[in-house]
Design a protein around this motif. Structure first.
Motif, PDB file in Angstrom:
ATOM      1  N   ASP A 101       0.855  -1.183   0.000  1.00  0.00           N
ATOM      2  CA  ASP A 101       0.000   0.000   0.000  1.00  0.00           C
ATOM      3  C   ASP A 101       0.893   1.237   0.000  1.00  0.00           C
ATOM      4  O   ASP A 101       1.377   1.663   1.037  1.00  0.00           O
ATOM      5  N   SER A 102       1.142   1.776  -1.189  1.00  0.00           N
ATOM      6  CA  SER A 102       2.002   2.935  -1.329  1.00  0.00           C
ATOM      7  C   SER A 102       1.461   3.816  -2.441  1.00  0.00           C
ATOM      8  O   SER A 102       0.877   3.331  -3.403  1.00  0.00           O
ATOM      9  N   SER A 103       1.646   5.103  -2.321  1.00  0.00           N
ATOM     10  CA  SER A 103       1.144   6.032  -3.325  1.00  0.00           C
ATOM     11  C   SER A 103       1.932   5.908  -4.623  1.00  0.00           C
ATOM     12  O   SER A 103       3.159   5.834  -4.598  1.00  0.00           O
ATOM     13  N   PRO A 104       1.230   5.924  -5.763  1.00  0.00           N
ATOM     14  CA  PRO A 104       1.932   5.859  -7.045  1.00  0.00           C
ATOM     15  C   PRO A 104       2.535   7.215  -7.393  1.00  0.00           C
ATOM     16  O   PRO A 104       1.939   8.254  -7.127  1.00  0.00           O
ATOM     17  N   VAL A 105       3.720   7.195  -7.971  1.00  0.00           N
ATOM     18  CA  VAL A 105       4.410   8.422  -8.371  1.00  0.00           C
ATOM     19  C   VAL A 105       4.393   8.561  -9.884  1.00  0.00           C
ATOM     20  O   VAL A 105       4.009   9.600 -10.413  1.00  0.00           O
ATOM     21  N   ALA A 106       4.806   7.494 -10.605  1.00  0.00           N
ATOM     22  CA  ALA A 106       4.903   7.577 -12.063  1.00  0.00           C
ATOM     23  C   ALA A 106       4.964   6.177 -12.664  1.00  0.00           C
ATOM     24  O   ALA A 106       5.265   5.200 -11.983  1.00  0.00           O
ATOM     25  N   LEU A 107       4.681   6.124 -13.970  1.00  0.00           N
ATOM     26  CA  LEU A 107       4.910   4.919 -14.747  1.00  0.00           C
ATOM     27  C   LEU A 107       5.965   5.264 -15.774  1.00  0.00           C
ATOM     28  O   LEU A 107       5.834   6.254 -16.502  1.00  0.00           O
ATOM     29  N   HIS A 108       7.024   4.463 -15.828  1.00  0.00           N
ATOM     30  CA  HIS A 108       8.113   4.672 -16.778  1.00  0.00           C
ATOM     31  C   HIS A 108       7.977   3.640 -17.891  1.00  0.00           C
ATOM     32  O   HIS A 108       7.695   2.470 -17.621  1.00  0.00           O
ATOM     33  N   GLY A 109       8.165   4.074 -19.130  1.00  0.00           N
ATOM     34  CA  GLY A 109       8.036   3.167 -20.252  1.00  0.00           C
ATOM     35  C   GLY A 109       9.068   3.430 -21.330  1.00  0.00           C
ATOM     36  O   GLY A 109       9.450   4.577 -21.565  1.00  0.00           O
TER      37      GLY A 109
END
Length: 137
Positions: free
Chosen positions: A82-90
């Motif tokens: 349970d942690s806040s999302p920061v970013a998705l890297h692609g």
């Protein structure tokens, strides 16, 4: 013998500290359940997309997904904690980008995020990584 004012102050402090613990019990905050990523390959060759979800506490391991020519594939990334999302890297070929997740820290319900990652759009744009506005699961 304490004055009436001292008694009220002491009672008010006890009352507020008692309710403070109870209010924490009733307060709810949402958490990220999953990130759904639609991988679109508009090229006439198979390409491999690489994704990594960055959380407030860590960056999850990079995962690779092969997408056949002129097809789309949906993948789901599920955070382990349970942690806040920061970013998705692609990345795909020599293209690299990320999508930052803004405004999800204050959500009171569990949520999912949807992201689209396009390779060779065909209308003059080559590659694009974009988050949709929908946060429903």
């Amino acid at each position: 013998m304490p004055s009436r004012r001292e008694t009220l102050l002491a009672g008010g402090t006890l009352l507020s500290s008692t309710f403070a613990g109870c209010l924490d019990t009733f307060r709810t905050t949402g958490s990220l359940q999953e990130v759904q990523v639609d991988l679109h390959n508009g090229d006439d060759e198979t390409h491999t997309f690489h994704l990594a979800l960055e959380l407030e506490t860590e960056i999850m391991e990079w995962e690779s997904y092969s997408v056949d020519a002129e097809t789309a594939k949906q993948v789901v990334i599920t955070p382990l904690e349970d942690s806040s999302p920061v970013a998705l890297h692609g990345t795909v070929d020599d293209f690299a980008d990320d999508v930052e997740f803004l405004g999800v820290d204050g959500l009171d319900e569990d949520f999912c995020l949807q992201v689209s990652f396009w390779y060779q759009l065909g209308n003059g744009q080559l590659t694009q990584l974009a988050q949709s506005a929908d946060i429903r699961c």
